[in-house]
Design a protein around this motif. Structure first.
Motif, mmCIF file in Angstrom:
data_model
loop_
_atom_site.group_PDB
_atom_site.id
_atom_site.type_symbol
_atom_site.label_atom_id
_atom_site.label_comp_id
_atom_site.label_asym_id
_atom_site.label_seq_id
_atom_site.Cartn_x
_atom_site.Cartn_y
_atom_site.Cartn_z
ATOM 1 N N VAL A 89 0.820 -1.184 -0.052
ATOM 2 C CA VAL A 89 -0.005 0.084 -0.273
ATOM 3 C C VAL A 89 0.798 1.174 -0.097
ATOM 4 O O VAL A 89 2.118 1.341 0.588
ATOM 5 N N THR A 90 0.357 2.230 -0.387
ATOM 6 C CA THR A 90 1.125 3.691 -0.434
ATOM 7 C C THR A 90 0.515 4.216 0.874
ATOM 8 O O THR A 90 -0.639 4.504 1.083
ATOM 9 N N VAL A 91 1.238 4.727 1.612
ATOM 10 C CA VAL A 91 1.086 5.428 2.978
ATOM 11 C C VAL A 91 0.940 6.991 2.729
ATOM 12 O O VAL A 91 1.941 7.685 2.086
ATOM 13 N N THR A 92 0.062 7.526 3.069
ATOM 14 C CA THR A 92 -0.456 8.987 2.692
ATOM 15 C C THR A 92 -0.352 9.767 3.890
ATOM 16 O O THR A 92 -0.149 11.055 3.911
ATOM 17 N N ASP A 93 -0.376 9.163 5.177
ATOM 18 C CA ASP A 93 -0.487 10.016 6.362
ATOM 19 C C ASP A 93 -0.176 8.841 7.316
ATOM 20 O O ASP A 93 -0.287 7.533 7.326
ATOM 21 N N LEU A 94 0.173 9.280 8.467
ATOM 22 C CA LEU A 94 0.395 8.518 9.769
ATOM 23 C C LEU A 94 0.045 9.323 11.159
ATOM 24 O O LEU A 94 0.199 10.532 11.013
ATOM 25 N N VAL A 95 -0.468 8.608 11.836
ATOM 26 C CA VAL A 95 -0.828 9.209 13.399
ATOM 27 C C VAL A 95 -0.232 8.079 14.420
ATOM 28 O O VAL A 95 -0.402 6.753 14.196
ATOM 29 N N GLU A 96 0.292 8.724 15.392
ATOM 30 C CA GLU A 96 0.727 7.814 16.452
ATOM 31 C C GLU A 96 -0.378 7.610 17.557
ATOM 32 O O GLU A 96 -0.786 8.588 18.024
ATOM 33 N N LYS A 97 -0.742 6.443 17.598
ATOM 34 C CA LYS A 97 -1.255 6.161 18.714
ATOM 35 C C LYS A 97 -2.795 6.704 18.810
ATOM 36 O O LYS A 97 -3.260 7.487 19.885
ATOM 37 N N PRO A 98 -3.625 6.667 17.668
ATOM 38 C CA PRO A 98 -4.879 7.169 17.656
ATOM 39 C C PRO A 98 -5.864 6.554 18.352
ATOM 40 O O PRO A 98 -6.140 5.526 18.563
ATOM 41 N N ASP A 99 -6.928 7.634 18.701
ATOM 42 C CA ASP A 99 -8.095 6.682 19.205
ATOM 43 C C ASP A 99 -8.958 6.245 18.211
ATOM 44 O O ASP A 99 -8.501 6.378 17.110
ATOM 45 N N VAL A 100 -9.851 5.151 18.701
ATOM 46 C CA VAL A 100 -10.423 4.512 17.316
ATOM 47 C C VAL A 100 -11.202 5.364 16.754
ATOM 48 O O VAL A 100 -11.358 5.145 15.469
ATOM 49 N N ALA A 101 -11.843 6.317 17.125
ATOM 50 C CA ALA A 101 -12.945 7.270 16.228
ATOM 51 C C ALA A 101 -11.700 8.043 15.353
ATOM 52 O O ALA A 101 -12.505 8.422 14.197
ATOM 53 N N SER A 102 -10.821 8.474 15.449
ATOM 54 C CA SER A 102 -9.974 8.901 14.653
ATOM 55 C C SER A 102 -8.905 8.295 13.719
ATOM 56 O O SER A 102 -8.333 8.898 13.184
ATOM 57 N N ALA A 103 -8.721 6.985 14.059
ATOM 58 C CA ALA A 103 -7.843 6.291 13.150
ATOM 59 C C ALA A 103 -8.075 6.280 12.022
ATOM 60 O O ALA A 103 -9.319 5.852 11.588
ATOM 61 N N PRO A 104 -6.984 6.295 11.039
ATOM 62 C CA PRO A 104 -7.244 6.413 9.581
ATOM 63 C C PRO A 104 -7.583 5.054 8.968
ATOM 64 O O PRO A 104 -7.876 5.027 7.817
ATOM 65 N N SER A 105 -7.203 4.015 9.683
ATOM 66 C CA SER A 105 -7.349 2.648 9.060
ATOM 67 C C SER A 105 -7.157 1.605 10.242
ATOM 68 O O SER A 105 -7.169 2.039 11.389
#
Length: 300
Positions: free
Chosen positions: A188-204
């Motif tokens: 997959v191509t990674v377009t963004d990353l978030v460190e330890k998101p909560d469930v509601a804001s997780a991008p995947s």
């Protein structure tokens, strides 16, 4: 970039953490030295790197990590005792760790996060791609990761991270990417990353696990990466910047979707599960252990 990427030759293993989740066992013993059956967890990681052709290994260490250095050094007194006893099997087991790779050490004076630990490797790595292996993740040797990631880097350039699909309710334990599909189901191509998101804001529902192939452009990015979550310099934040950069400048991030066997030694329950799983698969221990487990569970 197929065939044009420099060969990855060096592995960086951050090992400066305090291992607080395993206290009091890790008060005087590095968490990386906790045994998984009869080898310290960190030896499995070094063996994985060597199996992928990465025989130059740099540990990023900190205080109280001397036992780790001793493990990968020679112990002539012990070797002589075993030699005198004619115990060739145990002699081989204690010498193989010191013969595995060319091992180097750099001290991380201030524990400022994984990104800072990676930045400590710059003078050793130089201007070439390199692998980062985190010691909490053990990858089964029957399911190699690094060779697959190297092939993806050869194809796309930039950096490559290893991903696993996880239950969404656990995503806050991991770095989490936003992704776009490619023509390959496991890339997959990674377009963004978030460190330890909560469930509601997780991008995947994909989690970053502890294997990275990084372009040396990451070093300049890390130098300008502000402290993030927890006041630490996060490698996730640097990868987010790399994902937005053109490949011609060392940017671009792709993910290898791993479906193989991974053992987590960073959590107490998962650590116990890893020990039992690996021991139960061994010819010398497995039959008796599985028999005992069946009887134990039946009597519980």
């Amino acid at each position: 970039m197929n065939g044009g990427s420099p060969t990855v030759r060096k592995a960086v293993i951050p090992a400066a953490g305090l291992g607080t989740r395993f206290l009091p066992a890790t008060k005087a013993t590095p968490k990386e030295m906790l045994p998984v059956v009869d080898k310290p967890a960190i030896q499995y990681v070094v063996e994985e790197a060597v199996a992928a052709g990465l025989e130059d290994v740099l540990f990023i260490t900190g205080r109280s990590k001397r036992p780790l250095e001793d493990h990968f050094d020679r112990n002539f007194e012990l070797e002589q005792v075993l030699r005198d006893k004619g115990d060739a099997e145990r002699l081989k087991s204690v010498t193989e760790s010191s013969d595995l790779a060319r091992i180097h050490y750099v001290r991380q004076g201030n524990p400022l996060g994984l990104g800072h630990a990676v930045l400590m490797a710059e003078s050793h790595v130089g201007n070439e791609p390199f692998a980062v292996l985190l010691g909490d993740d053990l990858i089964d040797p029957r399911d190699p990761v690094l060779s697959e990631m190297a092939a993806i880097r050869d194809r796309f350039g930039g950096s490559v991270i290893c991903l696993m699909q996880v239950p969404i309710e656990t995503i806050s334990l991991y770095g989490c990417p936003a992704i776009k599909a490619t023509e390959s189901s496991d890339v997959v191509t990674v377009t963004d990353l978030v460190e330890k998101p909560d469930v509601a804001s997780a991008p995947s529902d994909y989690a970053v696990i502890g294997r990275y192939l990084l372009d040396p452009a990451v070093f300049d990015v890390l130098k300008t990466t502000a402290p993030g979550r927890g006041g630490e310099i996060q490698l996730t934040d640097a990868l987010r910047t790399l994902a937005a950069m053109p490949t011609s400048e060392g940017g671009g991030v792709h993910g290898f979707v791993f479906h193989g066997r991974r053992y987590d030694t960073g959590d107490r329950l998962a650590y116990l599960q890893a020990v039992i799983t690996l021991a139960s698969e061994r010819d010398d221990l497995g039959p008796a252990l599985r028999e005992w487990l069946a009887a134990f569970v039946a009597g519980a």
